[in-house]
Design a protein around this motif. Structure first.
Motif, PDB file in Angstrom:
ATOM      1  N   SER A 191      98.357  67.444 122.556  1.00  0.00           N
ATOM      2  CA  SER A 191      97.498  66.907 121.492  1.00  0.00           C
ATOM      3  C   SER A 191      98.250  65.894 120.645  1.00  0.00           C
ATOM      4  CB  SER A 191      96.980  68.048 120.598  1.00  0.00           C
ATOM      5  OG  SER A 191      96.084  68.881 121.305  1.00  0.00           O
ATOM      6  N   GLY A 192      99.574  66.054 120.555  1.00  0.00           N
ATOM      7  CA  GLY A 192     100.372  65.099 119.807  1.00  0.00           C
ATOM      8  C   GLY A 192     100.790  63.884 120.603  1.00  0.00           C
ATOM      9  N   MET A 193     100.633  63.934 121.927  1.00  0.00           N
ATOM     10  CA  MET A 193     101.132  62.857 122.781  1.00  0.00           C
ATOM     11  C   MET A 193     100.145  61.717 122.980  1.00  0.00           C
ATOM     12  SD  MET A 193     103.220  64.971 125.725  1.00  0.00           S
ATOM     13  CE  MET A 193     103.792  63.472 126.558  1.00  0.00           C
ATOM     14  N   PHE A 194      98.854  61.987 122.817  1.00  0.00           N
ATOM     15  CA  PHE A 194      97.841  60.965 123.076  1.00  0.00           C
ATOM     16  C   PHE A 194      96.908  60.828 121.877  1.00  0.00           C
ATOM     17  CE2 PHE A 194      98.920  62.911 127.167  1.00  0.00           C
ATOM     18  CZ  PHE A 194      99.260  61.800 127.928  1.00  0.00           C
ATOM     19  N   MET A 195      96.585  59.610 121.528  1.00  0.00           N
ATOM     20  CA  MET A 195      95.645  59.370 120.438  1.00  0.00           C
ATOM     21  C   MET A 195      94.300  60.036 120.702  1.00  0.00           C
ATOM     22  SD  MET A 195      93.983  55.745 119.199  1.00  0.00           S
ATOM     23  CE  MET A 195      95.487  54.978 118.635  1.00  0.00           C
ATOM     24  N   THR A 196      93.894  60.048 121.979  1.00  0.00           N
ATOM     25  CA  THR A 196      92.569  60.555 122.338  1.00  0.00           C
ATOM     26  C   THR A 196      92.587  62.018 122.767  1.00  0.00           C
ATOM     27  OG1 THR A 196      93.005  59.442 124.456  1.00  0.00           O
ATOM     28  CG2 THR A 196      91.478  58.367 122.947  1.00  0.00           C
ATOM     29  N   ALA A 197      93.659  62.758 122.429  1.00  0.00           N
ATOM     30  CA  ALA A 197      93.776  64.146 122.886  1.00  0.00           C
ATOM     31  C   ALA A 197      93.099  65.148 121.970  1.00  0.00           C
ATOM     32  CB  ALA A 197      95.241  64.526 123.063  1.00  0.00           C
ATOM     33  N   MET A 198      92.778  64.751 120.731  1.00  0.00           N
ATOM     34  CA  MET A 198      92.009  65.625 119.847  1.00  0.00           C
ATOM     35  C   MET A 198      91.408  64.801 118.716  1.00  0.00           C
ATOM     36  SD  MET A 198      94.645  67.935 117.602  1.00  0.00           S
ATOM     37  CE  MET A 198      95.478  67.251 116.161  1.00  0.00           C
ATOM     38  N   ALA A 199      90.301  65.278 118.184  1.00  0.00           N
ATOM     39  CA  ALA A 199      89.545  64.507 117.193  1.00  0.00           C
ATOM     40  C   ALA A 199      90.338  64.167 115.928  1.00  0.00           C
ATOM     41  CB  ALA A 199      88.264  65.266 116.828  1.00  0.00           C
ATOM     42  N   PRO A 200      91.115  65.090 115.331  1.00  0.00           N
ATOM     43  CA  PRO A 200      91.854  64.730 114.114  1.00  0.00           C
ATOM     44  C   PRO A 200      92.815  63.555 114.284  1.00  0.00           C
ATOM     45  CG  PRO A 200      91.753  67.116 114.336  1.00  0.00           C
ATOM     46  CD  PRO A 200      91.217  66.537 115.613  1.00  0.00           C
ATOM     47  N   ASN A 201      93.317  63.328 115.494  1.00  0.00           N
ATOM     48  CA  ASN A 201      94.179  62.165 115.728  1.00  0.00           C
ATOM     49  C   ASN A 201      93.431  60.874 115.408  1.00  0.00           C
ATOM     50  OD1 ASN A 201      96.068  63.941 116.704  1.00  0.00           O
ATOM     51  ND2 ASN A 201      95.960  63.273 118.835  1.00  0.00           N
ATOM     52  N   LEU A 202      92.200  60.805 115.863  1.00  0.00           N
ATOM     53  CA  LEU A 202      91.418  59.588 115.659  1.00  0.00           C
ATOM     54  C   LEU A 202      90.979  59.446 114.215  1.00  0.00           C
ATOM     55  CD1 LEU A 202      89.721  60.159 119.015  1.00  0.00           C
ATOM     56  CD2 LEU A 202      90.806  58.004 118.458  1.00  0.00           C
ATOM     57  N   LEU A 203      90.821  60.574 113.536  1.00  0.00           N
ATOM     58  CA  LEU A 203      90.546  60.541 112.103  1.00  0.00           C
ATOM     59  C   LEU A 203      91.749  59.940 111.373  1.00  0.00           C
ATOM     60  CD1 LEU A 203      88.887  61.241 109.611  1.00  0.00           C
ATOM     61  CD2 LEU A 203      89.745  63.583 109.751  1.00  0.00           C
ATOM     62  N   ALA A 204      92.957  60.358 111.767  1.00  0.00           N
ATOM     63  CA  ALA A 204      94.178  59.813 111.160  1.00  0.00           C
ATOM     64  C   ALA A 204      94.277  58.310 111.404  1.00  0.00           C
ATOM     65  CB  ALA A 204      95.407  60.531 111.725  1.00  0.00           C
ATOM     66  N   VAL A 205      93.914  57.870 112.598  1.00  0.00           N
ATOM     67  CA  VAL A 205      93.951  56.438 112.919  1.00  0.00           C
ATOM     68  C   VAL A 205      93.044  55.652 111.978  1.00  0.00           C
ATOM     69  CG1 VAL A 205      93.332  54.715 114.663  1.00  0.00           C
ATOM     70  CG2 VAL A 205      94.588  56.759 115.329  1.00  0.00           C
ATOM     71  N   SER A 206      91.843  56.193 111.740  1.00  0.00           N
ATOM     72  CA  SER A 206      90.896  55.534 110.833  1.00  0.00           C
ATOM     73  C   SER A 206      91.426  55.491 109.407  1.00  0.00           C
ATOM     74  CB  SER A 206      89.559  56.279 110.832  1.00  0.00           C
ATOM     75  OG  SER A 206      88.695  55.772 111.793  1.00  0.00           O
ATOM     76  N   LEU A 207      92.000  56.603 108.958  1.00  0.00           N
ATOM     77  CA  LEU A 207      92.526  56.669 107.595  1.00  0.00           C
ATOM     78  C   LEU A 207      93.733  55.750 107.432  1.00  0.00           C
ATOM     79  CD1 LEU A 207      92.238  60.536 107.020  1.00  0.00           C
ATOM     80  CD2 LEU A 207      90.729  58.743 106.142  1.00  0.00           C
ATOM     81  N   ALA A 208      94.567  55.650 108.478  1.00  0.00           N
ATOM     82  CA  ALA A 208      95.723  54.753 108.425  1.00  0.00           C
ATOM     83  C   ALA A 208      95.267  53.294 108.316  1.00  0.00           C
ATOM     84  CB  ALA A 208      96.592  54.948 109.659  1.00  0.00           C
ATOM     85  N   LYS A 209      94.190  52.981 109.019  1.00  0.00           N
ATOM     86  CA  LYS A 209      93.683  51.601 108.999  1.00  0.00           C
ATOM     87  C   LYS A 209      93.259  51.200 107.589  1.00  0.00           C
ATOM     88  CE  LYS A 209      91.010  48.508 111.896  1.00  0.00           C
ATOM     89  NZ  LYS A 209      90.096  48.399 113.068  1.00  0.00           N
ATOM     90  N   ALA A 210      92.738  52.176 106.827  1.00  0.00           N
ATOM     91  CA  ALA A 210      92.347  51.909 105.441  1.00  0.00           C
ATOM     92  C   ALA A 210      93.562  51.542 104.597  1.00  0.00           C
ATOM     93  CB  ALA A 210      91.648  53.134 104.848  1.00  0.00           C
ATOM     94  N   ASP A 211      94.745  51.984 105.019  1.00  0.00           N
ATOM     95  CA  ASP A 211      96.001  51.625 104.336  1.00  0.00           C
ATOM     96  C   ASP A 211      96.675  50.442 105.030  1.00  0.00           C
ATOM     97  OD1 ASP A 211      96.787  52.959 101.969  1.00  0.00           O
ATOM     98  OD2 ASP A 211      96.913  54.847 103.056  1.00  0.00           O
ATOM     99  N   HIS A 212      95.886  49.740 105.855  1.00  0.00           N
ATOM    100  CA  HIS A 212      96.348  48.529 106.540  1.00  0.00           C
ATOM    101  C   HIS A 212      97.464  48.807 107.545  1.00  0.00           C
ATOM    102  CE1 HIS A 212      93.922  46.591 103.496  1.00  0.00           C
ATOM    103  NE2 HIS A 212      94.665  47.143 102.550  1.00  0.00           N
ATOM    104  N   VAL A 213      97.432  49.982 108.149  1.00  0.00           N
ATOM    105  CA  VAL A 213      98.376  50.323 109.208  1.00  0.00           C
ATOM    106  C   VAL A 213      97.567  50.561 110.481  1.00  0.00           C
ATOM    107  CG1 VAL A 213     100.199  51.859 109.986  1.00  0.00           C
ATOM    108  CG2 VAL A 213      99.900  51.447 107.541  1.00  0.00           C
ATOM    109  N   THR A 214      97.856  49.809 111.534  1.00  0.00           N
ATOM    110  CA  THR A 214      97.110  49.922 112.784  1.00  0.00           C
ATOM    111  C   THR A 214      97.916  50.708 113.818  1.00  0.00           C
ATOM    112  OG1 THR A 214      95.991  47.818 112.382  1.00  0.00           O
ATOM    113  CG2 THR A 214      95.987  48.653 114.645  1.00  0.00           C
TER     114      THR A 214
END
Length: 473
Positions: A191-214
């Motif tokens: 779950s920690g190795m792939f962005m698409t391995a669990m839903a909270p990973n993708l939530l973190a990606v969205s939240l990071a983008k709000a802080d201008h981190v892609t």
């Protein structure tokens, strides 16, 4: 006549109480925080607490929070519904449907049986083979619960029965306990190795983008490959030493797997198509950063091909309840977290906490934040709730304290997978696998406490050095 659903009204008490206290504490809010930001904070905190106490399923709690936000005029309806158009949310929905193909076609089971046939001569080898199944399917299975409970655990249960190991008659330690607990840890690692391995990973990606981190799919994969590989190699061996199975050799595993494969017969056309589409999705996700194809579009393409080829039907997609439930709660939580950022609360919090840490070396700040984030999961029963509650704020604090943004975003994001290795209620896979009765609660907590330290050293220590090597900070 159909009876009413059983609603746990008492569990609304804490969300309502805390939400009202924050809402009515306007006279005490910081002057630089707007009234709208304070009110959205009250509703957001109440919603997160509701996700923890769960008077309703998480989608129901989120729906109540969404309705309250618009009804009280905190955010207009046009703004509120924008969260349902978030491409990260739709990536998860489509990936759920893609993972349905693994189970429906039997391709996931076939892969698991092949691994058992190849590597199942000894119990430790059997554990590694099941871990390989989880690794292979993780990239396209954002429901780590479906991966553990729908693909891998049925194989474990069948194997344990074959060797006469079951909690019902006290023989779980023969082999079932070891395989079950190893699969749980495998699920945490993948779950920690792939962005698409669990839903909270993708939530973190969205939240990071709000802080201008892609964070990209390929970037995440590169970041996780070294600490992930170390964990996949070492963890089964550690469990084997801490929690040894009574049966060390499994000569029956290979003939059992061969017999099960014989029953399945040759690969069906549906399985072959599923295999090809899965390979295509992986290649496109890996190449997405270079060819400019959005990761969500790759998921849509894969599901569209499966529908056109008849592997999945429209009914299969409509009946994928996990996907549509995720669409509701994920969209709403992203909307609320985005509004907290947009209305100024998260920037204020980050600036305030970051200022209080002024003068402290950013390495220590990051270490404190990661340890706090990891161990605070003992208070949560949902990775989604935890990531929603803390990720954006902790990332903001880290960046304000001078931590390289991508390093902070990546380590905090992977922590969202690793902190599931704490309790028997920490995540969906934990609940399912602990609920089988193969592993006693004291053993679960004891071994997780030890492995938690291992993950912190490998993922945050070695992982930070690896991120430096590949130029992510």
């Amino acid at each position: 006549m159909e009876s009413l659903a059983n609603i746990k009204y008492r569990k609304f008490f804490w969300p309502l109480l805390v939400g009202l206290v924050i809402w009515l504490a306007v006279p005490f809010k910081p002057a630089s925080v707007s009234l709208a930001a304070w009110h959205i904070l009250a509703i957001f905190v109440a919603t997160i607490i509701g996700c923890i106490t769960q008077p309703l399923p998480i989608a129901g709690v989120a729906l109540v929070g969404f309705t309250t936000t618009v009804l009280l005029g905190v955010v207009p309806m046009d703004t509120a519904v924008e969260g349902f158009g978030n491409k990260t949310v739709w990536l998860i929905v489509m990936a759920y449907c893609l993972s349905r193909g693994f189970i429906k076609t039997g391709f996931g089971r076939r892969v698991a049986l092949i691994f058992v046939r190849l590597f199942g001569k000894k119990t430790l080898g059997l554990a590694y083979s099941l871990m390989g199944v989880d690794l292979l399917t993780a990239a396209a299975t954002p429901s780590n619960t479906a991966r553990a409970g729908g693909i891998v655990y049925p194989i474990i249960d069948s194997l344990a029965s074959t060797f006469g190991s079951t909690p019902k008659d006290g023989t779980e330690r023969k082999i079932g306990s070891f395989l079950t607990f190893t699969e749980f840890q495998a699920n945490v690692i993948t779950s920690g190795m792939f962005m698409t391995a669990m839903a909270p990973n993708l939530l973190a990606v969205s939240l990071a983008k709000a802080d201008h981190v892609t964070l990209t799919w390929m970037g995440w994969f590169l970041a996780g490959i070294v600490p992930g590989a170390i964990s996949l190699v070492v963890v089964p061996f550690l469990i084997y030493k801490m929690y040894p199975p009574e049966i060390k050799d499994t000569p029956n595993a290979k003939p059992w797997a061969e017999a099960e494969l014989a029953k399945m017969g040759p690969m069906s056309r549906a399985e072959k198509i599923m295999c090809a589409v899965f390979a295509l999705a992986l290649v496109l996700w890996i190449a997405s950063s270079f060819i400019g194809m959005d990761a969500a579009l790759v998921a849509f393409l894969a599901v569209a091909i499966l529908v056109i080829c008849g592997v999945l039907t429209v009914d299969d997609i409509l009946n994928e309840k996990g996907a549509w439930s995720t669409l509701i709660w994920f969209s709403i939580l992203i909307f609320m977290a985005t509004e907290l950022n947009k209305l100024g609360f998260i920037p204020w919090l980050s600036k305030t906490l970051g200022g209080s840490l002024h003068g402290i070396n950013w390495v220590f700040v990051l270490a404190i934040l990661l340890l706090f984030y990891f161990y605070s999961h003992y208070l949560f029963a949902s990775g989604t709730a935890h990531v929603s509650a803390m990720y954006a704020a902790l990332l903001g604090v880290a960046i304000s304290a001078g931590v390289p943004p991508t390093l902070a975003a990546m380590l905090l994001a992977t922590c969202g997978a690793l902190f599931s290795s704490t309790t028997h209620y920490a995540s969906g896979p934990a609940t399912i696998l602990f609920g089988t009765g193969y592993v006693k609660q004291n053993d679960w907590w004891r071994m997780n406490a030890i492995l938690g330290v291992f993950y912190i050293v490998v993922w945050f220590g070695i992982g930070s050095l690896w991120l430096k090597v590949i130029g992510m900070w």
